[in-house]
Design a protein around this motif. Structure first.
Motif, mmCIF file in Angstrom:
data_model
loop_
_atom_site.group_PDB
_atom_site.id
_atom_site.type_symbol
_atom_site.label_atom_id
_atom_site.label_comp_id
_atom_site.label_asym_id
_atom_site.label_seq_id
_atom_site.Cartn_x
_atom_site.Cartn_y
_atom_site.Cartn_z
ATOM 1 N N GLY A 175 99.978 42.567 75.915
ATOM 2 C CA GLY A 175 99.363 42.600 74.589
ATOM 3 C C GLY A 175 100.028 43.620 73.677
ATOM 4 O O GLY A 175 100.200 43.371 72.473
ATOM 5 N N TYR A 176 100.415 44.777 74.248
ATOM 6 C CA TYR A 176 101.138 45.767 73.450
ATOM 7 C C TYR A 176 102.465 45.189 72.938
ATOM 8 O O TYR A 176 102.870 45.457 71.807
ATOM 9 C CB TYR A 176 101.440 47.015 74.289
ATOM 10 C CG TYR A 176 100.213 47.808 74.716
ATOM 11 C CD1 TYR A 176 99.002 47.690 74.035
ATOM 12 C CD2 TYR A 176 100.271 48.669 75.804
ATOM 13 C CE1 TYR A 176 97.889 48.400 74.435
ATOM 14 C CE2 TYR A 176 99.160 49.394 76.211
ATOM 15 C CZ TYR A 176 97.971 49.253 75.521
ATOM 16 O OH TYR A 176 96.870 49.967 75.916
ATOM 17 N N ASN A 177 103.103 44.384 73.790
ATOM 18 C CA ASN A 177 104.406 43.811 73.420
ATOM 19 C C ASN A 177 104.291 42.702 72.377
ATOM 20 O O ASN A 177 105.311 42.249 71.852
ATOM 21 C CB ASN A 177 105.114 43.275 74.665
ATOM 22 C CG ASN A 177 105.519 44.383 75.629
ATOM 23 O OD1 ASN A 177 105.748 45.520 75.212
ATOM 24 N ND2 ASN A 177 105.604 44.059 76.911
ATOM 25 N N LEU A 178 103.063 42.244 72.085
ATOM 26 C CA LEU A 178 102.882 41.233 71.043
ATOM 27 C C LEU A 178 103.340 41.738 69.678
ATOM 28 O O LEU A 178 103.621 40.946 68.774
ATOM 29 C CB LEU A 178 101.408 40.826 70.964
ATOM 30 C CG LEU A 178 100.894 39.837 72.013
ATOM 31 C CD1 LEU A 178 99.406 39.595 71.818
ATOM 32 C CD2 LEU A 178 101.654 38.524 71.943
ATOM 33 N N GLN A 179 103.402 43.065 69.535
ATOM 34 C CA GLN A 179 103.851 43.631 68.266
ATOM 35 C C GLN A 179 105.314 43.275 67.974
ATOM 36 O O GLN A 179 105.750 43.338 66.819
ATOM 37 C CB GLN A 179 103.699 45.156 68.299
ATOM 38 C CG GLN A 179 102.254 45.618 68.464
ATOM 39 C CD GLN A 179 102.143 47.119 68.607
ATOM 40 O OE1 GLN A 179 102.069 47.837 67.628
ATOM 41 N NE2 GLN A 179 102.147 47.589 69.846
ATOM 42 N N LEU A 180 106.060 42.928 69.025
ATOM 43 C CA LEU A 180 107.448 42.521 68.824
ATOM 44 C C LEU A 180 107.537 41.186 68.093
ATOM 45 O O LEU A 180 108.579 40.851 67.515
ATOM 46 C CB LEU A 180 108.169 42.423 70.173
ATOM 47 C CG LEU A 180 108.208 43.718 71.009
ATOM 48 C CD1 LEU A 180 108.829 43.451 72.372
ATOM 49 C CD2 LEU A 180 108.984 44.799 70.259
ATOM 50 N N LEU A 181 106.438 40.423 68.143
ATOM 51 C CA LEU A 181 106.342 39.170 67.402
ATOM 52 C C LEU A 181 105.452 39.410 66.184
ATOM 53 O O LEU A 181 105.226 40.549 65.796
ATOM 54 C CB LEU A 181 105.766 38.083 68.312
ATOM 55 C CG LEU A 181 106.551 37.825 69.612
ATOM 56 C CD1 LEU A 181 105.795 36.853 70.501
ATOM 57 C CD2 LEU A 181 107.947 37.297 69.305
#
Length: 365
Positions: free
Chosen positions: A317-323
């Motif tokens: 979920g934290y990595n969703l910021q990359l999108l």
């Protein structure tokens, strides 16, 4: 005996499948949320969540284990109390006071040898958590006060008391948080840093796994565990059988509190730069413990797997910021998984009925 073992084995399979169905239903709901949020990157976002900490290699796996460790402990706390017929919604308060005592010992007791400094801090956290669990347990046993109400009150008392004590004892004004603990209070690496050079691993997760094994043995392989479960399933019958229900209620909440307290210590003694914040916010790890206990059906090993899974998709979920997504979306998805996790028993009932129907059809043919 063989029939009884087969029955337990079937029940274990049914429990596992029901939890898997709950997770699948929650993830499908999450896919729908991603669809209405950003349909163009829906599948990329969903894949990012599923990949979780694996995207960042050993560093991501280390972060996953770090997030999972305190949740394992609070999950064990909630699950253990539930096995004895009690709903320990006060895991957050027990976690907070345990964390404070661990930090206090880590900061102030610098004269302790480095080999035992961290251990004394963990024991102090366990004692503080046990004391916080003792209060609702005692009120339940002596005056039949609902443990949900009393433990919620203890959450807030623990929150504001630790905020006050932090400012009086271990306060860092520049960050509105606790000061860093001494290096001797950090959990040992035990060679894990050399085995996995890219990961900041310590023995925290190993301690949590030891508690998982220990709680499983306590609940399922000891007379004391049998008494606790008997009190939870049928207090009147257990009392008639000569079991001291009041003592077991108190001991159950004390043990549950100690587990949550240790969770607080493992979080703040892990050398991840984590400090206790002076905020009016109850520790989320306690409520996450309720979630994984539900998802793991209060089985210690189920709680371990559920904690690792929740931590894994949290990193995703934290990595969703990359999108083009906000990281808060993962909170919605986790909430959906937890919601469906509450229906695990319903899924289990459907699986059992389907299994029995299949066996009847096989017998008839």
């Amino acid at each position: 005996m063989l029939k009884q073992k087969n029955k337990k084995g079937n029940e274990g399979v049914e429990s596992f499948l029901s939890s898997v169905l709950a997770v699948a239903a929650g993830l499908l709901f999450g896919l729908f949320i991603l669809l209405i949020t950003n349909s163009n990157e829906m599948f990329s976002g969903f894949l990012t969540i599923l990949q979780g900490g694996f995207v960042d290699g050993m560093s991501g796996i280390s972060q996953t284990l770090y997030l999972a460790t305190p949740i394992v402990m609070t999950g064990l706390s909630v699950g253990f109390a539930w096995k004895t017929g009690l709903f320990n919604i006060g895991a957050s308060g027990q976690f907070t006071v345990g964390a404070y005592v661990a930090v206090l010992i880590g900061v102030k007791c610098t004269g302790l040898p480095g080999s035992i400094h961290w251990l004394i801090a963990i024991l102090g956290a366990a004692a503080a958590g046990a004391l916080w669990g003792l209060v609702p347990g005692f009120l339940k046993a002596v005056a039949n006060v609902n443990e949900v109400i009393s433990s919620i009150m203890m959450n807030y008392i623990g929150l504001y008391l630790t905020n006050l004590l932090i400012t009086k004892t271990v306060y860092d004004q520049t960050g509105n948080q606790s000061v860093s603990v001494a290096k001797t209070a950090y959990l040992p690496k035990a060679g894990l840093d050399k085995l996995f050079p890219e990961a900041n691993l310590n023995i925290g997760i190993l301690i949590a796994v030891l508690f998982v094994v220990g709680m499983y043995i306590l609940i399922n392989k000891t007379a004391f565990g049998y008494e606790l479960k008997a009190c939870g399933k049928n207090p009147d019958a257990s009392r008639y059988a000569g079991i001291n229900a009041r003592k077991n209620i108190i001991l159950s909440m004390v043990i549950a509190g100690a587990l949550s307290g240790v969770g607080g210590a493992l979080l703040y003694l892990s050398d991840f730069g984590k400090h206790m914040q002076v905020l009016d916010v109850i520790a989320s790890q306690g409520f996450s413990g309720i979630s994984v206990a539900l998802l793991g059906l209060s089985n210690p090993f189920g709680i371990l797997l559920a904690s690792l899974f929740i931590a894994h998709i949290t990193i995703g979920g934290y990595n969703l910021q990359l999108l083009s997504f906000t990281p808060e979306l993962i909170d919605i998805i986790i909430s959906a998984i937890i919601y469906f996790g509450a229906f695990s028993l319903l899924f289990k009932t459907f699986i059992r009925r389907w299994t029995k129907k299949s066996k009847r059809e096989e017998t008839a043919s």
